[in-house]
Write an enzyme that holds these catalytic residues in place. Sequence first.
Site, PDB file in Angstrom:
ATOM      1  N   CYS A  13      -5.284   8.230   8.880  1.00 52.16           N
ATOM      2  CA  CYS A  13      -5.605   7.750  10.226  1.00 52.16           C
ATOM      3  C   CYS A  13      -5.265   8.823  11.255  1.00 52.16           C
ATOM      4  O   CYS A  13      -4.311   9.579  11.082  1.00 52.16           O
ATOM      5  CB  CYS A  13      -4.793   6.500  10.546  1.00 52.16           C
ATOM      6  SG  CYS A  13      -5.194   5.086   9.512  1.00 52.16           S
ATOM      7  N   LYS A  20       0.832  -1.217   0.000  1.00 47.87           N
ATOM      8  CA  LYS A  20       0.000   0.000   0.000  1.00 47.87           C
ATOM      9  C   LYS A  20       0.857   1.254   0.000  1.00 47.87           C
ATOM     10  O   LYS A  20       0.661   2.156  -0.825  1.00 47.87           O
ATOM     11  CB  LYS A  20      -0.904   0.011   1.241  1.00 47.87           C
ATOM     12  CG  LYS A  20      -1.540   1.367   1.510  1.00 47.87           C
ATOM     13  CD  LYS A  20      -2.414   1.369   2.734  1.00 47.87           C
ATOM     14  CE  LYS A  20      -1.822   1.900   3.992  1.00 47.87           C
ATOM     15  NZ  LYS A  20      -1.726   3.347   4.157  1.00 47.87           N
ATOM     16  N   ASN A  21       1.790   1.337   0.944  1.00 44.80           N
ATOM     17  CA  ASN A  21       2.503   2.606   1.117  1.00 44.80           C
ATOM     18  C   ASN A  21       3.522   2.870   0.002  1.00 44.80           C
ATOM     19  O   ASN A  21       3.990   4.002  -0.135  1.00 44.80           O
ATOM     20  CB  ASN A  21       3.132   2.692   2.506  1.00 44.80           C
ATOM     21  CG  ASN A  21       2.059   2.897   3.574  1.00 44.80           C
ATOM     22  OD1 ASN A  21       0.928   3.268   3.261  1.00 44.80           O
ATOM     23  ND2 ASN A  21       2.399   2.636   4.830  1.00 44.80           N
ATOM     24  N   ARG A  53      -9.334   0.304   3.447  1.00 42.34           N
ATOM     25  CA  ARG A  53      -8.371   1.267   2.910  1.00 42.34           C
ATOM     26  C   ARG A  53      -7.041   0.591   2.578  1.00 42.34           C
ATOM     27  O   ARG A  53      -6.342   1.017   1.663  1.00 42.34           O
ATOM     28  CB  ARG A  53      -8.094   2.384   3.934  1.00 42.34           C
ATOM     29  CG  ARG A  53      -9.228   3.371   4.087  1.00 42.34           C
ATOM     30  CD  ARG A  53      -8.807   4.503   4.998  1.00 42.34           C
ATOM     31  NE  ARG A  53      -7.445   4.875   4.696  1.00 42.34           N
ATOM     32  CZ  ARG A  53      -6.568   5.369   5.566  1.00 42.34           C
ATOM     33  NH1 ARG A  53      -6.925   5.567   6.804  1.00 42.34           N
ATOM     34  NH2 ARG A  53      -5.343   5.669   5.207  1.00 42.34           N
ATOM     35  N   ASP A  76       3.331   0.186  12.190  1.00 41.87           N
ATOM     36  CA  ASP A  76       2.095  -0.262  11.532  1.00 41.87           C
ATOM     37  C   ASP A  76       1.733  -1.709  11.876  1.00 41.87           C
ATOM     38  O   ASP A  76       0.691  -2.205  11.450  1.00 41.87           O
ATOM     39  CB  ASP A  76       2.207  -0.093  10.008  1.00 41.87           C
ATOM     40  CG  ASP A  76       2.289   1.377   9.614  1.00 41.87           C
ATOM     41  OD1 ASP A  76       1.957   2.234  10.458  1.00 41.87           O
ATOM     42  OD2 ASP A  76       2.698   1.662   8.478  1.00 41.87           O
ATOM     43  N   ARG A 109      -0.145  15.139  12.963  1.00 40.66           N
ATOM     44  CA  ARG A 109       0.687  14.562  11.905  1.00 40.66           C
ATOM     45  C   ARG A 109       1.181  15.709  11.027  1.00 40.66           C
ATOM     46  O   ARG A 109       0.667  15.955   9.941  1.00 40.66           O
ATOM     47  CB  ARG A 109      -0.110  13.524  11.103  1.00 40.66           C
ATOM     48  CG  ARG A 109      -0.501  12.320  11.942  1.00 40.66           C
ATOM     49  CD  ARG A 109      -1.228  11.258  11.137  1.00 40.66           C
ATOM     50  NE  ARG A 109      -0.356  10.557  10.222  1.00 40.66           N
ATOM     51  CZ  ARG A 109      -0.750   9.525   9.464  1.00 40.66           C
ATOM     52  NH1 ARG A 109      -1.982   9.081   9.533  1.00 40.66           N
ATOM     53  NH2 ARG A 109       0.096   8.944   8.629  1.00 40.66           N
TER      54      ARG A 109
HETATM   55  N1  EPU Z   1       6.819  14.034  11.351  1.00 39.32           N
HETATM   56  C1  EPU Z   1       7.012  15.353  11.657  1.00 39.32           C
HETATM   57  N2  EPU Z   1       7.069  16.256  10.641  1.00 39.32           N
HETATM   58  C2  EPU Z   1       6.943  15.896   9.330  1.00 39.32           C
HETATM   59  C3  EPU Z   1       6.732  14.536   9.016  1.00 39.32           C
HETATM   60  C4  EPU Z   1       6.675  13.627  10.053  1.00 39.32           C
HETATM   61  O1  EPU Z   1       7.135  15.738  12.817  1.00 39.32           O
HETATM   62  O2  EPU Z   1       7.010  16.758   8.452  1.00 39.32           O
HETATM   63  C5  EPU Z   1       6.775  13.048  12.438  1.00 39.32           C
HETATM   64  C6  EPU Z   1       5.414  12.383  12.557  1.00 39.32           C
HETATM   65  O3  EPU Z   1       4.527  13.162  13.328  1.00 39.32           O
HETATM   66  C7  EPU Z   1       5.775  11.047  13.154  1.00 39.32           C
HETATM   67  C8  EPU Z   1       7.150  10.744  12.571  1.00 39.32           C
HETATM   68  O4  EPU Z   1       7.663  11.996  12.112  1.00 39.32           O
HETATM   69  O5  EPU Z   1       5.874  11.193  14.547  1.00 39.32           O
HETATM   70  C9  EPU Z   1       7.178   9.746  11.434  1.00 39.32           C
HETATM   71  O6  EPU Z   1       6.236  10.107  10.453  1.00 39.32           O
HETATM   72  P1  EPU Z   1       6.395   9.720   8.923  1.00 39.32           P
HETATM   73  O7  EPU Z   1       6.530  10.985   8.145  1.00 39.32           O
HETATM   74  O8  EPU Z   1       7.449   8.672   8.749  1.00 39.32           O
HETATM   75  O9  EPU Z   1       4.971   9.090   8.614  1.00 39.32           O
HETATM   76  P2  EPU Z   1       4.121   9.236   7.313  1.00 39.32           P
HETATM   77  O10 EPU Z   1       5.022   9.317   6.124  1.00 39.32           O
HETATM   78  O11 EPU Z   1       3.082  10.279   7.453  1.00 39.32           O
HETATM   79  C10 EPU Z   1       4.050   6.697   6.742  1.00 39.32           C
HETATM   80  C11 EPU Z   1       2.991   5.673   6.520  1.00 39.32           C
HETATM   81  C12 EPU Z   1       2.347   5.309   7.862  1.00 39.32           C
HETATM   82  C13 EPU Z   1       3.420   4.833   8.832  1.00 39.32           C
HETATM   83  C14 EPU Z   1       4.543   5.868   8.948  1.00 39.32           C
HETATM   84  C15 EPU Z   1       5.720   5.388   9.784  1.00 39.32           C
HETATM   85  C16 EPU Z   1       2.226   6.238   4.298  1.00 39.32           C
HETATM   86  C17 EPU Z   1       1.150   6.762   3.442  1.00 39.32           C
HETATM   87  N3  EPU Z   1       1.983   6.205   5.612  1.00 39.32           N
HETATM   88  O12 EPU Z   1       3.388   7.851   7.278  1.00 39.32           O
HETATM   89  O13 EPU Z   1       1.491   4.223   7.560  1.00 39.32           O
HETATM   90  O14 EPU Z   1       2.859   4.636  10.111  1.00 39.32           O
HETATM   91  O15 EPU Z   1       5.045   6.200   7.638  1.00 39.32           O
HETATM   92  O16 EPU Z   1       6.265   4.244   9.235  1.00 39.32           O
HETATM   93  O17 EPU Z   1       3.268   5.812   3.827  1.00 39.32           O
HETATM   94  C18 EPU Z   1      -0.371   2.796   7.781  1.00 39.32           C
HETATM   95  O18 EPU Z   1      -0.046   2.266   6.710  1.00 39.32           O
HETATM   96  O19 EPU Z   1      -1.236   2.326   8.557  1.00 39.32           O
HETATM   97  C19 EPU Z   1       0.289   4.040   8.189  1.00 39.32           C
HETATM   98  C20 EPU Z   1      -0.203   4.838   9.097  1.00 39.32           C
END
Ligand code: EPU
Length: 424
Positions: A113, A18-19, A393, A301, A118
Amino acid sequence: MIIGGKRLVGDVFISGAKNAAVAVIPATILVEGTCRIENIPSIDDVTVIVDLLKYLGAKVKFTDKHTLEINCEKLKGFSPPHDMVRKLRASYYLIGALLGRFNHAEVPPPGGCNFGTRPIDMHIKGFEALGAKVNIDKGIVEAHATKLNSAQIFLDLVSVGATINIMLAAVRAEGTTIIENAAKEPHVVDVANFLNAMGANVKGAGTDIIKIKGVEKMTGGTYTIIPDQIEAGTFMIAAAATAGDIVVRNVIPKHLESISAKLVEMNAVVEEYDDSIRVTRNLPLQKANIKTLPYPGFPTDLQPQIVALLSVAQGTSIITENVWDNRFQYIDELRRFGAKINVDGKVAVIEGVESLSGAPVKATDLRAGASMVIAALMAKGMTEIHELRHIDRGYENLEQKLRALGAQIVRRESEETDIVGEVI
Ligand code: EPU
Protein backbone atom coordinates in the site's frame (compact mmCIF):
# COMPACT_ATOMS: atom_id res chain seq x y z
CA MET A 1 -22.71 -2.63 -4.56
CA ILE A 2 -23.91 -2.03 -1.02
CA ILE A 3 -27.28 -0.68 0.04
CA GLY A 4 -26.73 0.86 3.44
CA GLY A 5 -28.87 1.07 6.54
CA LYS A 6 -29.17 -2.62 7.43
CA ARG A 7 -28.43 -3.70 11.02
CA LEU A 8 -25.80 -6.43 11.00
CA VAL A 9 -26.72 -9.29 13.28
CA GLY A 10 -25.17 -12.72 13.85
CA ASP A 11 -21.86 -14.52 14.19
CA VAL A 12 -18.76 -14.04 12.07
CA PHE A 13 -15.64 -16.24 12.07
CA ILE A 14 -12.33 -14.44 11.81
CA SER A 15 -9.65 -15.83 9.49
CA GLY A 16 -5.94 -16.26 10.20
CA ALA A 17 -3.85 -13.11 10.52
CA LYS A 18 -2.62 -11.72 7.20
CA ASN A 19 0.44 -10.03 8.63
CA ALA A 20 1.46 -13.20 10.49
CA ALA A 21 0.88 -15.47 7.48
CA VAL A 22 2.87 -13.30 5.07
CA ALA A 23 5.85 -13.51 7.45
CA VAL A 24 5.52 -17.16 8.51
CA ILE A 25 5.37 -18.38 4.89
CA PRO A 26 8.75 -16.87 3.88
CA ALA A 27 10.14 -17.92 7.30
CA THR A 28 9.80 -21.56 6.15
CA ILE A 29 12.88 -20.90 3.98
CA LEU A 30 14.90 -21.25 7.19
CA VAL A 31 13.64 -24.76 7.83
CA GLU A 32 15.08 -27.99 6.47
CA GLY A 33 12.00 -30.18 6.75
CA THR A 34 8.28 -29.84 6.14
CA CYS A 35 6.33 -27.03 7.80
CA ARG A 36 2.60 -27.58 8.14
CA ILE A 37 0.83 -24.26 8.70
CA GLU A 38 -2.82 -24.15 9.68
CA ASN A 39 -5.34 -21.28 9.68
CA ILE A 40 -3.81 -19.63 6.61
CA PRO A 41 -6.17 -16.87 5.41
CA SER A 42 -7.42 -17.28 1.85
CA ILE A 43 -6.37 -13.85 0.54
CA ASP A 44 -4.42 -12.54 -2.44
CA ASP A 45 -1.32 -11.52 -0.46
CA VAL A 46 -0.92 -15.16 0.62
CA THR A 47 -1.25 -16.32 -3.01
CA VAL A 48 1.53 -13.92 -4.03
CA ILE A 49 3.96 -14.91 -1.27
CA VAL A 50 3.27 -18.61 -1.93
CA ASP A 51 3.98 -18.06 -5.64
CA LEU A 52 7.24 -16.34 -4.72
CA LEU A 53 8.32 -19.37 -2.68
CA LYS A 54 7.37 -21.72 -5.51
CA TYR A 55 9.42 -19.58 -7.88
CA LEU A 56 12.42 -20.04 -5.59
CA GLY A 57 11.97 -23.83 -5.74
CA ALA A 58 9.93 -24.59 -2.59
CA LYS A 59 7.53 -27.52 -2.62
CA VAL A 60 4.19 -26.07 -1.60
CA LYS A 61 0.90 -27.91 -1.19
CA PHE A 62 -2.47 -26.72 0.09
CA THR A 63 -3.88 -29.77 1.87
CA ASP A 64 -7.12 -27.80 2.26
CA LYS A 65 -8.14 -24.16 1.72
CA HIS A 66 -6.49 -23.02 4.95
CA THR A 67 -3.63 -25.48 5.48
CA LEU A 68 -0.28 -25.29 3.75
CA GLU A 69 2.62 -27.71 3.67
CA ILE A 70 5.90 -26.14 2.62
CA ASN A 71 9.26 -27.77 2.15
CA CYS A 72 12.20 -25.51 1.29
CA GLU A 73 14.99 -28.10 1.49
CA LYS A 74 15.77 -27.89 -2.20
CA LEU A 75 15.46 -24.16 -2.78
CA LYS A 76 17.31 -23.24 -5.95
CA GLY A 77 17.22 -19.45 -6.16
CA PHE A 78 18.04 -16.34 -4.15
CA SER A 79 16.58 -13.88 -6.58
CA PRO A 80 12.81 -13.50 -7.03
CA PRO A 81 11.55 -11.39 -9.95
CA HIS A 82 10.64 -7.71 -9.72
CA ASP A 83 7.03 -7.98 -10.89
CA MET A 84 6.13 -10.55 -8.19
CA VAL A 85 8.02 -8.85 -5.35
CA ARG A 86 6.39 -5.50 -6.08
CA LYS A 87 2.92 -6.90 -5.46
CA LEU A 88 3.33 -6.90 -1.68
CA ARG A 89 5.18 -5.31 1.17
CA ALA A 90 5.95 -8.56 2.97
CA SER A 91 8.29 -9.72 0.21
CA TYR A 92 10.99 -7.96 2.25
CA TYR A 93 10.90 -11.00 4.56
CA LEU A 94 12.54 -12.96 1.75
CA ILE A 95 15.71 -10.94 2.39
CA GLY A 96 15.94 -11.92 6.08
CA ALA A 97 14.95 -15.53 5.46
CA LEU A 98 17.30 -16.13 2.48
CA LEU A 99 20.13 -14.38 4.30
CA GLY A 100 19.49 -16.49 7.42
CA ARG A 101 19.50 -19.75 5.48
CA PHE A 102 22.07 -19.19 2.71
CA ASN A 103 23.97 -16.05 3.82
CA HIS A 104 22.83 -14.54 0.53
CA ALA A 105 19.77 -12.75 -0.86
CA GLU A 106 19.03 -10.68 -3.95
CA VAL A 107 15.56 -9.22 -3.68
CA PRO A 108 14.02 -6.15 -5.33
CA PRO A 109 12.59 -3.58 -2.89
CA PRO A 110 9.02 -4.42 -1.81
CA GLY A 111 5.71 -2.91 -2.96
CA GLY A 112 2.48 -2.73 -0.90
CA CYS A 113 0.00 0.00 0.00
CA ASN A 114 1.14 3.53 -0.73
CA PHE A 115 1.12 5.75 2.35
CA GLY A 116 4.20 7.87 1.98
CA THR A 117 7.78 6.69 1.97
CA ARG A 118 8.18 3.21 3.39
CA PRO A 119 11.92 2.83 3.95
CA ILE A 120 13.66 -0.40 5.00
CA ASP A 121 16.75 1.27 6.46
CA MET A 122 16.31 -0.37 9.87
CA HIS A 123 16.04 -3.82 8.30
CA ILE A 124 19.33 -3.13 6.52
CA LYS A 125 20.95 -1.75 9.65
CA GLY A 126 20.02 -5.00 11.41
CA PHE A 127 21.40 -7.22 8.64
CA GLU A 128 24.64 -5.23 8.66
CA ALA A 129 24.95 -5.58 12.44
CA LEU A 130 24.67 -9.35 11.92
CA GLY A 131 27.69 -9.21 9.64
CA ALA A 132 26.09 -8.90 6.19
CA LYS A 133 27.18 -6.50 3.47
CA VAL A 134 24.13 -4.88 1.92
CA ASN A 135 24.13 -3.06 -1.43
CA ILE A 136 21.23 -1.58 -3.31
CA ASP A 137 22.14 -1.61 -6.95
CA LYS A 138 19.97 -1.48 -10.10
CA GLY A 139 16.84 -1.85 -8.01
CA ILE A 140 18.00 -4.98 -6.16
CA VAL A 141 18.77 -5.28 -2.46
CA GLU A 142 21.74 -7.61 -2.32
CA ALA A 143 22.71 -8.93 1.11
CA HIS A 144 25.66 -11.23 1.56
CA ALA A 145 27.68 -12.57 4.49
CA THR A 146 30.52 -15.06 4.73
CA LYS A 147 29.07 -15.98 8.11
CA LEU A 148 26.37 -14.29 10.17
CA ASN A 149 27.25 -13.40 13.74
CA SER A 150 25.09 -12.33 16.68
CA ALA A 151 24.59 -8.65 17.54
CA GLN A 152 22.86 -6.22 19.87
CA ILE A 153 20.54 -4.06 17.78
CA PHE A 154 18.58 -1.05 18.99
CA LEU A 155 15.77 -0.07 16.62
CA ASP A 156 15.46 3.73 16.33
CA LEU A 157 11.75 3.36 15.59
CA VAL A 158 9.38 0.57 16.54
CA SER A 159 9.07 -1.40 13.30
CA VAL A 160 7.12 -4.61 12.81
CA GLY A 161 8.94 -5.45 9.59
CA ALA A 162 12.46 -4.75 10.88
CA THR A 163 11.82 -6.71 14.10
CA ILE A 164 10.61 -9.78 12.20
CA ASN A 165 13.21 -9.55 9.45
CA ILE A 166 16.10 -9.34 11.94
CA MET A 167 14.64 -12.31 13.83
CA LEU A 168 14.61 -14.29 10.56
CA ALA A 169 18.20 -13.43 9.71
CA ALA A 170 19.46 -14.11 13.27
CA VAL A 171 17.68 -17.34 14.04
CA ARG A 172 20.48 -19.52 12.65
CA ALA A 173 23.39 -17.12 13.27
CA GLU A 174 26.04 -18.02 15.82
CA GLY A 175 25.50 -16.61 19.32
CA THR A 176 22.66 -14.62 20.89
CA THR A 177 21.21 -11.62 19.08
CA ILE A 178 19.32 -9.02 21.07
CA ILE A 179 16.76 -6.69 19.48
CA GLU A 180 15.93 -3.70 21.67
CA ASN A 181 12.92 -1.43 21.15
CA ALA A 182 11.32 -4.33 19.28
CA ALA A 183 7.75 -4.22 17.95
CA LYS A 184 5.26 -6.07 20.18
CA GLU A 185 2.43 -6.69 17.70
CA PRO A 186 0.60 -10.03 18.01
CA HIS A 187 2.01 -11.13 14.64
CA VAL A 188 5.58 -10.51 15.86
CA VAL A 189 4.86 -12.95 18.70
CA ASP A 190 3.24 -15.35 16.24
CA VAL A 191 6.30 -15.45 14.00
CA ALA A 192 8.55 -16.06 17.05
CA ASN A 193 6.26 -18.89 18.17
CA PHE A 194 6.34 -20.38 14.68
CA LEU A 195 10.14 -20.24 14.58
CA ASN A 196 10.33 -21.91 18.02
CA ALA A 197 7.89 -24.62 16.92
CA MET A 198 10.27 -25.34 14.01
CA GLY A 199 13.31 -25.64 16.30
CA ALA A 200 14.50 -22.05 16.90
CA ASN A 201 15.28 -20.44 20.25
CA VAL A 202 13.58 -17.01 20.44
CA LYS A 203 12.64 -15.48 23.78
CA GLY A 204 10.94 -12.24 24.77
CA ALA A 205 8.70 -11.67 21.71
CA GLY A 206 5.82 -9.46 22.85
CA THR A 207 8.17 -7.35 25.00
CA ASP A 208 10.62 -4.57 24.03
CA ILE A 209 13.57 -6.95 24.07
CA ILE A 210 13.80 -10.09 21.97
CA LYS A 211 16.67 -12.55 22.44
CA ILE A 212 17.46 -14.94 19.62
CA LYS A 213 19.91 -17.73 20.35
CA GLY A 214 21.13 -19.07 17.02
CA VAL A 215 20.48 -22.76 16.30
CA GLU A 216 22.30 -24.87 13.72
CA LYS A 217 19.25 -26.34 12.11
CA MET A 218 15.47 -26.07 12.10
CA THR A 219 13.66 -29.23 11.15
CA GLY A 220 9.95 -28.55 10.72
CA GLY A 221 6.66 -29.17 12.48
CA THR A 222 3.07 -27.95 12.64
CA TYR A 223 1.90 -24.45 13.54
CA THR A 224 -1.46 -22.63 13.65
CA ILE A 225 -1.59 -18.93 12.73
CA ILE A 226 -3.36 -16.57 15.19
CA PRO A 227 -6.67 -14.87 14.26
CA ASP A 228 -6.48 -11.56 12.40
CA GLN A 229 -6.67 -8.63 14.83
CA ILE A 230 -7.51 -6.17 12.05
CA GLU A 231 -10.24 -8.25 10.42
CA ALA A 232 -11.79 -8.74 13.88
CA GLY A 233 -11.57 -4.99 14.58
CA THR A 234 -13.18 -4.24 11.21
CA PHE A 235 -16.23 -6.39 12.08
CA MET A 236 -16.41 -4.85 15.57
CA ILE A 237 -16.54 -1.43 13.92
CA ALA A 238 -19.18 -2.70 11.45
CA ALA A 239 -21.35 -3.78 14.42
CA ALA A 240 -21.09 -0.33 16.01
CA ALA A 241 -21.64 1.34 12.63
CA THR A 242 -24.94 -0.40 11.94
CA ALA A 243 -26.24 -0.36 15.54
CA GLY A 244 -26.00 -4.12 15.10
CA ASP A 245 -25.31 -7.14 17.28
CA ILE A 246 -22.33 -9.19 16.11
CA VAL A 247 -20.46 -11.98 17.85
CA VAL A 248 -16.96 -11.91 16.41
CA ARG A 249 -15.66 -15.47 16.85
CA ASN A 250 -12.21 -17.06 16.78
CA VAL A 251 -10.41 -14.03 18.21
CA ILE A 252 -7.95 -13.31 21.01
CA PRO A 253 -9.81 -10.58 22.98
CA LYS A 254 -6.55 -9.30 24.50
CA HIS A 255 -5.38 -8.27 21.02
CA LEU A 256 -8.52 -6.14 20.65
CA GLU A 257 -8.41 -4.17 23.91
CA SER A 258 -7.52 -0.81 22.36
CA ILE A 259 -10.38 -1.17 19.87
CA SER A 260 -12.89 -2.33 22.50
CA ALA A 261 -11.97 0.65 24.70
CA LYS A 262 -12.62 3.16 21.89
CA LEU A 263 -15.89 1.54 20.85
CA VAL A 264 -17.12 1.69 24.45
CA GLU A 265 -16.13 5.37 24.61
CA MET A 266 -18.23 5.87 21.48
CA ASN A 267 -21.29 4.22 23.13
CA ALA A 268 -21.08 0.65 21.87
CA VAL A 269 -21.37 -2.27 24.29
CA VAL A 270 -18.51 -4.76 24.12
CA GLU A 271 -18.67 -8.12 25.89
CA GLU A 272 -15.55 -10.28 25.99
CA TYR A 273 -15.59 -14.08 26.15
CA ASP A 274 -12.73 -16.61 25.93
CA ASP A 275 -12.33 -16.53 22.16
CA SER A 276 -15.09 -14.23 20.99
CA ILE A 277 -16.30 -10.66 21.40
CA ARG A 278 -19.87 -9.40 21.11
CA VAL A 279 -20.44 -5.83 19.99
CA THR A 280 -23.85 -4.15 20.13
CA ARG A 281 -25.04 -0.56 20.13
CA ASN A 282 -28.34 1.09 21.06
CA LEU A 283 -27.25 4.63 21.95
CA PRO A 284 -26.11 7.35 19.49
CA LEU A 285 -22.41 7.29 18.56
CA GLN A 286 -20.24 9.75 20.49
CA LYS A 287 -17.05 11.45 19.32
CA ALA A 288 -13.64 10.10 20.34
CA ASN A 289 -10.04 11.21 19.98
CA ILE A 290 -7.64 8.54 18.79
CA LYS A 291 -3.87 8.34 18.34
CA THR A 292 -2.53 5.43 16.33
CA LEU A 293 0.48 3.80 17.95
CA PRO A 294 2.44 0.55 17.83
CA TYR A 295 0.84 -2.31 19.81
CA PRO A 296 -0.68 -2.23 22.39
CA GLY A 297 -1.83 1.19 21.14
CA PHE A 298 -4.65 1.72 18.66
CA PRO A 299 -3.57 0.08 15.36
CA THR A 300 -2.96 2.25 12.31
CA ASP A 301 -4.50 -0.55 10.23
CA LEU A 302 -7.91 0.26 11.77
CA GLN A 303 -7.58 4.03 11.47
CA PRO A 304 -9.46 4.37 8.14
CA GLN A 305 -12.32 2.14 9.37
CA ILE A 306 -12.79 4.03 12.66
CA VAL A 307 -12.65 7.37 10.84
CA ALA A 308 -15.61 6.21 8.72
CA LEU A 309 -17.47 5.39 11.95
CA LEU A 310 -16.59 8.72 13.60
CA SER A 311 -17.86 10.59 10.57
CA VAL A 312 -21.41 10.08 11.91
CA ALA A 313 -20.65 10.38 15.64
CA GLN A 314 -22.03 13.30 17.64
CA GLY A 315 -19.35 15.96 18.10
CA THR A 316 -15.88 16.60 16.72
CA SER A 317 -13.25 13.86 16.84
CA ILE A 318 -9.51 14.21 16.38
CA ILE A 319 -7.43 11.41 14.91
CA THR A 320 -3.64 11.55 15.00
CA GLU A 321 -1.82 9.13 12.70
CA ASN A 322 1.53 8.46 14.36
CA VAL A 323 2.76 5.47 12.37
CA TRP A 324 2.55 6.46 8.68
CA ASP A 325 3.28 9.86 7.13
CA ASN A 326 0.48 9.79 4.63
CA ARG A 327 -2.41 7.51 5.52
CA PHE A 328 -5.28 9.90 4.95
CA GLN A 329 -5.48 9.72 1.16
CA TYR A 330 -8.76 7.80 1.36
CA ILE A 331 -10.48 10.75 3.06
CA ASP A 332 -11.27 12.33 -0.31
CA GLU A 333 -13.34 9.22 -0.99
CA LEU A 334 -15.12 9.44 2.40
CA ARG A 335 -16.06 13.03 1.60
CA ARG A 336 -18.05 11.69 -1.38
CA PHE A 337 -20.44 10.17 1.20
CA GLY A 338 -20.87 13.62 2.76
CA ALA A 339 -18.36 13.15 5.60
CA LYS A 340 -16.93 16.41 6.99
CA ILE A 341 -13.24 15.82 7.61
CA ASN A 342 -10.28 18.20 7.52
CA VAL A 343 -6.76 16.91 7.33
CA ASP A 344 -3.67 18.79 8.41
CA GLY A 345 -0.53 16.66 8.19
CA LYS A 346 -0.87 13.78 10.63
CA VAL A 347 -4.14 15.04 12.13
CA ALA A 348 -7.68 14.57 10.86
CA VAL A 349 -10.52 16.55 12.41
CA ILE A 350 -13.88 14.88 11.91
CA GLU A 351 -17.04 16.87 12.42
CA GLY A 352 -19.78 14.28 12.85
CA VAL A 353 -22.68 14.58 10.39
CA GLU A 354 -26.20 13.22 10.84
CA SER A 355 -25.94 10.67 8.06
CA LEU A 356 -23.94 9.65 4.98
CA SER A 357 -25.32 9.16 1.48
CA GLY A 358 -24.26 6.34 -0.84
CA ALA A 359 -21.82 7.27 -3.60
CA PRO A 360 -19.51 5.72 -6.20
CA VAL A 361 -16.09 5.45 -4.52
CA LYS A 362 -12.87 3.52 -4.86
CA ALA A 363 -10.65 1.56 -2.52
CA THR A 364 -7.35 3.46 -2.63
CA ASP A 365 -5.60 0.76 -0.57
CA LEU A 366 -6.49 -2.26 1.57
CA ARG A 367 -7.74 -0.65 4.80
CA ALA A 368 -9.09 2.33 2.86
CA GLY A 369 -11.25 -0.22 1.05
CA ALA A 370 -12.55 -1.50 4.41
CA SER A 371 -13.29 2.11 5.39
CA MET A 372 -15.42 2.52 2.25
CA VAL A 373 -17.32 -0.65 3.17
CA ILE A 374 -18.04 0.67 6.69
CA ALA A 375 -19.23 4.00 5.28
CA ALA A 376 -21.40 2.23 2.69
CA LEU A 377 -23.02 0.03 5.36
CA MET A 378 -24.10 3.19 7.23
CA ALA A 379 -25.00 5.33 4.23
CA LYS A 380 -28.46 6.02 2.92
CA GLY A 381 -28.92 4.49 -0.53
CA MET A 382 -26.51 2.69 -2.79
CA THR A 383 -22.71 2.73 -2.87
CA GLU A 384 -20.47 1.26 -5.54
CA ILE A 385 -16.94 0.47 -4.44
CA HIS A 386 -14.39 0.14 -7.21
CA GLU A 387 -10.88 -1.33 -7.23
CA LEU A 388 -11.73 -4.22 -4.99
CA ARG A 389 -8.40 -5.85 -5.69
CA HIS A 390 -7.02 -3.88 -2.74
CA ILE A 391 -9.60 -5.40 -0.38
CA ASP A 392 -8.98 -8.90 -1.75
CA ARG A 393 -5.33 -8.62 -0.75
CA GLY A 394 -6.19 -8.82 2.93
CA TYR A 395 -9.82 -9.76 3.70
CA GLU A 396 -11.09 -13.29 3.16
CA ASN A 397 -14.59 -13.38 1.66
CA LEU A 398 -15.52 -9.99 3.06
CA GLU A 399 -18.76 -9.67 1.15
CA GLN A 400 -19.92 -13.24 1.96
CA LYS A 401 -19.22 -12.67 5.66
CA LEU A 402 -21.12 -9.36 5.59
CA ARG A 403 -24.02 -10.84 3.63
CA ALA A 404 -24.35 -13.63 6.20
CA LEU A 405 -24.77 -10.89 8.84
CA GLY A 406 -27.58 -9.31 6.84
CA ALA A 407 -25.79 -6.72 4.70
CA GLN A 408 -27.24 -5.95 1.29
CA ILE A 409 -24.09 -6.45 -0.68
CA VAL A 410 -23.40 -7.83 -4.13
CA ARG A 411 -20.15 -8.29 -6.00
CA ARG A 412 -20.17 -8.42 -9.72
CA GLU A 413 -17.30 -8.78 -12.07
CA SER A 414 -16.87 -5.57 -14.00
CA GLU A 415 -17.25 -5.57 -17.75
CA GLU A 416 -14.67 -2.84 -17.80
CA THR A 417 -10.94 -3.25 -17.60
CA ASP A 418 -8.79 -3.99 -14.57
CA ILE A 419 -8.30 -0.29 -13.94
CA VAL A 420 -11.83 0.04 -12.71
CA GLY A 421 -11.76 -3.44 -11.20
CA GLU A 422 -14.82 -5.22 -9.93
CA VAL A 423 -17.73 -3.64 -8.17
CA ILE A 424 -19.22 -4.87 -4.90
N1 EPU B 1 10.19 2.57 9.20
C1 EPU B 1 11.38 3.17 8.91
N2 EPU B 1 12.43 2.39 8.54
C2 EPU B 1 12.34 1.03 8.44
C3 EPU B 1 11.11 0.41 8.73
C4 EPU B 1 10.05 1.21 9.11
O1 EPU B 1 11.53 4.39 8.98
O2 EPU B 1 13.33 0.37 8.10
C5 EPU B 1 9.06 3.40 9.63
C6 EPU B 1 7.91 3.36 8.63
O3 EPU B 1 8.10 4.29 7.58
C7 EPU B 1 6.72 3.63 9.52
C8 EPU B 1 7.10 3.00 10.85
O4 EPU B 1 8.52 2.84 10.81
O5 EPU B 1 6.60 5.02 9.67
C9 EPU B 1 6.46 1.66 11.15
O6 EPU B 1 6.63 0.79 10.06
P1 EPU B 1 6.67 -0.79 10.22
O7 EPU B 1 8.02 -1.25 9.80
O8 EPU B 1 6.17 -1.20 11.57
O9 EPU B 1 5.62 -1.24 9.12
P2 EPU B 1 5.70 -2.47 8.17
O10 EPU B 1 6.38 -3.61 8.86
O11 EPU B 1 6.21 -2.10 6.83
C10 EPU B 1 3.52 -3.61 9.00
C11 EPU B 1 2.24 -4.06 8.39
C12 EPU B 1 1.38 -2.84 8.05
C13 EPU B 1 1.16 -2.01 9.30
C14 EPU B 1 2.49 -1.65 9.96
C15 EPU B 1 2.34 -0.95 11.30
C16 EPU B 1 2.92 -6.10 7.28
C17 EPU B 1 3.16 -6.81 6.02
N3 EPU B 1 2.52 -4.83 7.18
O12 EPU B 1 4.18 -2.83 8.01
O13 EPU B 1 0.14 -3.39 7.64
O14 EPU B 1 0.49 -0.81 8.97
O15 EPU B 1 3.26 -2.85 10.19
O16 EPU B 1 1.64 -1.74 12.18
O17 EPU B 1 3.04 -6.65 8.36
C18 EPU B 1 -1.91 -3.50 6.48
O18 EPU B 1 -2.03 -4.67 6.89
O19 EPU B 1 -2.83 -2.86 5.92
C19 EPU B 1 -0.63 -2.82 6.66
C20 EPU B 1 -0.29 -1.75 5.98
